[in-house]
Design a protein around this motif. Sequence first.
Motif, mmCIF file in Angstrom:
data_model
loop_
_atom_site.group_PDB
_atom_site.id
_atom_site.type_symbol
_atom_site.label_atom_id
_atom_site.label_comp_id
_atom_site.label_asym_id
_atom_site.label_seq_id
_atom_site.Cartn_x
_atom_site.Cartn_y
_atom_site.Cartn_z
ATOM 1 N N GLN A 357 0.847 -1.174 0.000
ATOM 2 C CA GLN A 357 0.000 0.000 0.000
ATOM 3 C C GLN A 357 0.887 1.228 0.000
ATOM 4 O OE1 GLN A 357 -2.812 0.430 3.351
ATOM 5 N NE2 GLN A 357 -4.343 0.495 1.733
ATOM 6 N N ILE A 416 -2.672 -5.500 5.414
ATOM 7 C CA ILE A 416 -3.109 -4.559 4.386
ATOM 8 C C ILE A 416 -4.437 -5.055 3.846
ATOM 9 C CG2 ILE A 416 -2.630 -3.662 2.077
ATOM 10 C CD1 ILE A 416 0.355 -3.726 2.869
ATOM 11 N N LYS A 424 -7.257 -1.508 -3.136
ATOM 12 C CA LYS A 424 -6.990 -0.128 -2.741
ATOM 13 C C LYS A 424 -5.499 0.007 -2.477
ATOM 14 C CE LYS A 424 -8.500 3.521 0.376
ATOM 15 N NZ LYS A 424 -9.168 4.490 -0.445
ATOM 16 N N ARG A 425 -4.823 0.631 -3.409
ATOM 17 C CA ARG A 425 -3.370 0.677 -3.354
ATOM 18 C C ARG A 425 -2.829 1.984 -2.820
ATOM 19 N NH1 ARG A 425 -2.276 -4.431 -3.140
ATOM 20 N NH2 ARG A 425 -2.413 -5.558 -5.111
#
Lengths: 432, 143
Positions: A357, A416, A424-425
């Motif tokens: 992330q 994460i 969702k990065r």
Amino acid sequence: MIFNKEIECLDVEALAQLQSERLCRLVDDFNQKSPVYRQKLQDAGVASGDIRTIKDIRKLPFTIKEDLRDNYPFGIFSAPMKDVREIHVSSGTTGNPTVVGYTQEDIDLWADVIARSLCCAGAMPGDMIQIAYGYGLFTGGLGLHYGSLRLGLTVIPCSSGQTKRQLKIMQDFKPRILACTPSYALYMAEAAREAGMDPRETSLQIGIFGAEPWSVAMRREIEKSWGISAIDIYGLSEIIGPGVACECGHKDGLHIYSDVFYPEVIDPVTHKPVDPGQRGELVITSLTKIGMPLLRYRTRDIVTINHETCACGRTSPRISKVLGRTDDMIVVRGINVFPTQIEEVLLKIEGTQPHYQIIVSREKGLDVLEVLVELQESFFSDEVKRLQEFEVRVAKEIEAVLSIGVKVRLVEPKTIERSEGKAKRIIDKRSL
Amino acid sequence: MKITQISVFLENKEGRLHDAVKTLSDKGINIRTLTIAESKDFGVLRIIVDRPEEAKEALVAHGFVARITEIVAVEVDDRPGGLARLLQVLQEHRINIEYMYAFTEKRADKGIMVFRFDDADAAIAALKSHSIGVVGQKDVVNL
């Protein structure tokens, strides 16, 4: 096998002729049937007769997502509602959702381009496909469904989620093809291993993945995890849904079905076409749709384009994988950053799966980029210095690509957020 | 004569050490000694337990990254100069220590320290050649 050989391998000049005829008819239709486009054409000063060949497309105005939202829900449709057979909706983060409508002709076209895509991927009539894209308002599930029926596949309409059940069905029914988002494919492989199943031992041979950008390195990871050939399919609901373009077995770009979806690649700021091979924004005109044709729709997807004929014989141009989004792209200290760039680096370093992330924040007026990477046993060490060396190595490799400093922080596995849909990065904490 | 240590990755977050220790206590696993090495954002918990394989399995099942490391437990005379003599032997043999920590229990007049060497086999040979006691897994567990 090539599904529609006559069209897909059409001589380049004949293809341009077909595109020209279709564009002229489209502009005429807009003037007759679409108040929104009639106005747009008038505002752009386009008179009837100005558009004679496909090259004249540059005289025409763009369409942007806001045009759809401003005319919510059905204002941009060219067909009367009584002729619209199906409606799909994509969620928006702000304001009205994006609504798209299909006539029966459009659904037939959709089935046709998905059938072309499935053949590109290596599917044959009689194969079984597990469709793990969401069914419903999202275009993924039903689009793949119609195309699979058109080609003559056996469909397992699993939709997304319920991973354990999906895995059981996969083990028991033995499909040859899986269709879902690439992040869900990785998630499923992990769930399979946790359940004591070896994903490489399943009946799957082909995966058709799309609806989110994914890198070449992520392809390798998926192919290794499942022991399959992973094919990228591209699309967006505004144009038709999945089936706008798809890779063939050569995996050297995605064939865009330019007889019906005419592509341009432009500089998003100057609006000038970029040279083949250069990054630019993909702009698509749906030449033959009836319900909701769009003129020069700005996809916001960053790609490159290649006009050379592919080794497979298809003559349509090929677009690259999506290299980023004009709007998802984050600008950090003036530099454009795409999550896929960081993903490539992580996968290059042995033993790292793409669970990461990116957190952007601002400290004392300066942008700070932090990348969280989930630790794995393969690179865990009892020595703190080795772990720190690993962090530094990843940071240096990312810096080499982005030319900006990043901080890399190892975190515990599964901390994460995983999604069963899109990953969702990026978390942007800056209040810009 | 090497003994088994479990190394566990801990993010610098409230309650993670407790979670790890609780995972072991729920399995009735006894910790003989432990140490934590820390950086700003994470720590590595190193423990010696009575049932290492089971301990690792339980930790991994609870989502921890854990691995087994082989280390060497050495008797050290509990008097001034005891550790100095030991370290001198290691230095003479050019054996590098990655890290070390101690057992709280003693055996008679000897303390026990555990060492992570870059070359454990060379270290054991060097220590034995100087008649320095190396303690085995069973002895460590039964202290």
